[in-house]
Design a protein around this motif. Structure first.
Motif, PDB file in Angstrom:
ATOM      1  N   PRO A  88      16.944   3.616 -16.066  1.00  0.00           N
ATOM      2  CA  PRO A  88      16.492   2.369 -16.704  1.00  0.00           C
ATOM      3  C   PRO A  88      16.402   1.205 -15.712  1.00  0.00           C
ATOM      4  O   PRO A  88      15.470   0.396 -15.774  1.00  0.00           O
ATOM      5  CB  PRO A  88      17.561   2.093 -17.757  1.00  0.00           C
ATOM      6  N   ILE A  89      17.327   1.142 -14.797  1.00  0.00           N
ATOM      7  CA  ILE A  89      17.320   0.082 -13.783  1.00  0.00           C
ATOM      8  C   ILE A  89      16.147   0.284 -12.835  1.00  0.00           C
ATOM      9  O   ILE A  89      15.468  -0.670 -12.454  1.00  0.00           O
ATOM     10  CB  ILE A  89      18.659   0.069 -13.014  1.00  0.00           C
ATOM     11  N   GLU A  90      15.894   1.533 -12.476  1.00  0.00           N
ATOM     12  CA  GLU A  90      14.806   1.860 -11.565  1.00  0.00           C
ATOM     13  C   GLU A  90      13.457   1.418 -12.134  1.00  0.00           C
ATOM     14  O   GLU A  90      12.622   0.857 -11.410  1.00  0.00           O
ATOM     15  CB  GLU A  90      14.794   3.371 -11.306  1.00  0.00           C
ATOM     16  N   GLU A  91      13.244   1.626 -13.415  1.00  0.00           N
ATOM     17  CA  GLU A  91      11.982   1.221 -14.044  1.00  0.00           C
ATOM     18  C   GLU A  91      11.787  -0.286 -13.958  1.00  0.00           C
ATOM     19  O   GLU A  91      10.689  -0.760 -13.651  1.00  0.00           O
ATOM     20  CB  GLU A  91      11.948   1.681 -15.494  1.00  0.00           C
ATOM     21  N   GLU A  94      10.910  -1.178 -10.355  1.00  0.00           N
ATOM     22  CA  GLU A  94       9.524  -0.819 -10.043  1.00  0.00           C
ATOM     23  C   GLU A  94       8.551  -1.850 -10.604  1.00  0.00           C
ATOM     24  O   GLU A  94       7.582  -2.221  -9.934  1.00  0.00           O
ATOM     25  CB  GLU A  94       9.199   0.575 -10.582  1.00  0.00           C
ATOM     26  N   GLU A  95       8.805  -2.332 -11.816  1.00  0.00           N
ATOM     27  CA  GLU A  95       7.944  -3.354 -12.406  1.00  0.00           C
ATOM     28  C   GLU A  95       7.998  -4.649 -11.600  1.00  0.00           C
ATOM     29  O   GLU A  95       6.971  -5.294 -11.378  1.00  0.00           O
ATOM     30  CB  GLU A  95       8.346  -3.604 -13.854  1.00  0.00           C
ATOM     31  N   GLU A  96       9.197  -5.022 -11.140  1.00  0.00           N
ATOM     32  CA  GLU A  96       9.333  -6.227 -10.310  1.00  0.00           C
ATOM     33  C   GLU A  96       8.556  -6.084  -9.013  1.00  0.00           C
ATOM     34  O   GLU A  96       7.857  -7.018  -8.597  1.00  0.00           O
ATOM     35  CB  GLU A  96      10.808  -6.484  -9.987  1.00  0.00           C
ATOM     36  N   VAL A  97       8.667  -4.940  -8.378  1.00  0.00           N
ATOM     37  CA  VAL A  97       7.968  -4.718  -7.109  1.00  0.00           C
ATOM     38  C   VAL A  97       6.464  -4.744  -7.318  1.00  0.00           C
ATOM     39  O   VAL A  97       5.727  -5.341  -6.515  1.00  0.00           O
ATOM     40  CB  VAL A  97       8.428  -3.389  -6.459  1.00  0.00           C
ATOM     41  N   GLU A 100       5.397  -8.286  -7.628  1.00  0.00           N
ATOM     42  CA  GLU A 100       5.420  -8.934  -6.307  1.00  0.00           C
ATOM     43  C   GLU A 100       4.195  -8.532  -5.494  1.00  0.00           C
ATOM     44  O   GLU A 100       3.613  -9.365  -4.798  1.00  0.00           O
ATOM     45  CB  GLU A 100       6.694  -8.548  -5.549  1.00  0.00           C
ATOM     46  N   GLU A 101       3.828  -7.248  -5.563  1.00  0.00           N
ATOM     47  CA  GLU A 101       2.675  -6.773  -4.815  1.00  0.00           C
ATOM     48  C   GLU A 101       1.387  -7.426  -5.309  1.00  0.00           C
ATOM     49  O   GLU A 101       0.499  -7.726  -4.509  1.00  0.00           O
ATOM     50  CB  GLU A 101       2.554  -5.238  -4.931  1.00  0.00           C
ATOM     51  N   GLU A 102       1.290  -7.660  -6.596  1.00  0.00           N
ATOM     52  CA  GLU A 102       0.089  -8.306  -7.147  1.00  0.00           C
ATOM     53  C   GLU A 102      -0.006  -9.757  -6.711  1.00  0.00           C
ATOM     54  O   GLU A 102      -1.102 -10.276  -6.524  1.00  0.00           O
ATOM     55  CB  GLU A 102       0.106  -8.215  -8.676  1.00  0.00           C
ATOM     56  N   ARG A 103       1.142 -10.412  -6.554  1.00  0.00           N
ATOM     57  CA  ARG A 103       1.149 -11.833  -6.151  1.00  0.00           C
ATOM     58  C   ARG A 103       0.981 -11.999  -4.642  1.00  0.00           C
ATOM     59  O   ARG A 103       0.566 -13.055  -4.189  1.00  0.00           O
ATOM     60  CB  ARG A 103       2.456 -12.481  -6.580  1.00  0.00           C
ATOM     61  N   ALA A 104       1.346 -10.983  -3.874  1.00  0.00           N
ATOM     62  CA  ALA A 104       1.309 -11.102  -2.408  1.00  0.00           C
ATOM     63  C   ALA A 104      -0.137 -11.181  -1.924  1.00  0.00           C
ATOM     64  O   ALA A 104      -1.017 -10.482  -2.444  1.00  0.00           O
ATOM     65  CB  ALA A 104       2.005  -9.911  -1.768  1.00  0.00           C
TER      66      ALA A 104
END
Length: 107
Positions: A88-91, A94-97, A100-104
């Protein structure tokens, strides 16, 4: 060499490697290791029947390594419990990353 047994083993090896490389989760990775075990047995039989001892010896060692992978990913109770708590933490991570990738900026 180059008979049907070798072709089956070669295709199975590629499928197993692709399954593990795809990183589709612990169960899929565990099944990739099971496929690796099966094709290692085929390679051993092929090596022994065609007098290709280096192939047979290499795959005997790989069979042990892949069996350890099956243990690690599918059979170890401790590892399963740890992964059940991590998933559950991993999911969320992954959503946070991904966000971040979309904003970078591209570059």
């Amino acid at each position: 060499m180059n008979g049907p047994l070798e072709w089956i083993a070669a295709i199975g090896t590629m499928l197993a490697a692709g399954t593990i490389a795809a990183d589709l989760g612990r169960k899929a990775t565990g099944w990739g290791f099971i496929l690796f075990c099966a094709v290692s047995v085929i390679w051993i039989v092929s090596g022994l029947t065609t007098d290709a001892m280096p192939i047979a010896a290499m795959n005997a060692i790989l069979l042990l390594i892949n069996a350890w992978g099956v243990w690690q990913y599918l059979l170890s109770r401790k590892n399963r419990k740890v992964m059940e708590r991590i998933e559950p933490i991993e999911e969320a991570i992954e959503e946070e990353v991904e966000a971040e990738e979309e904003r970078a900026p591209a570059g």
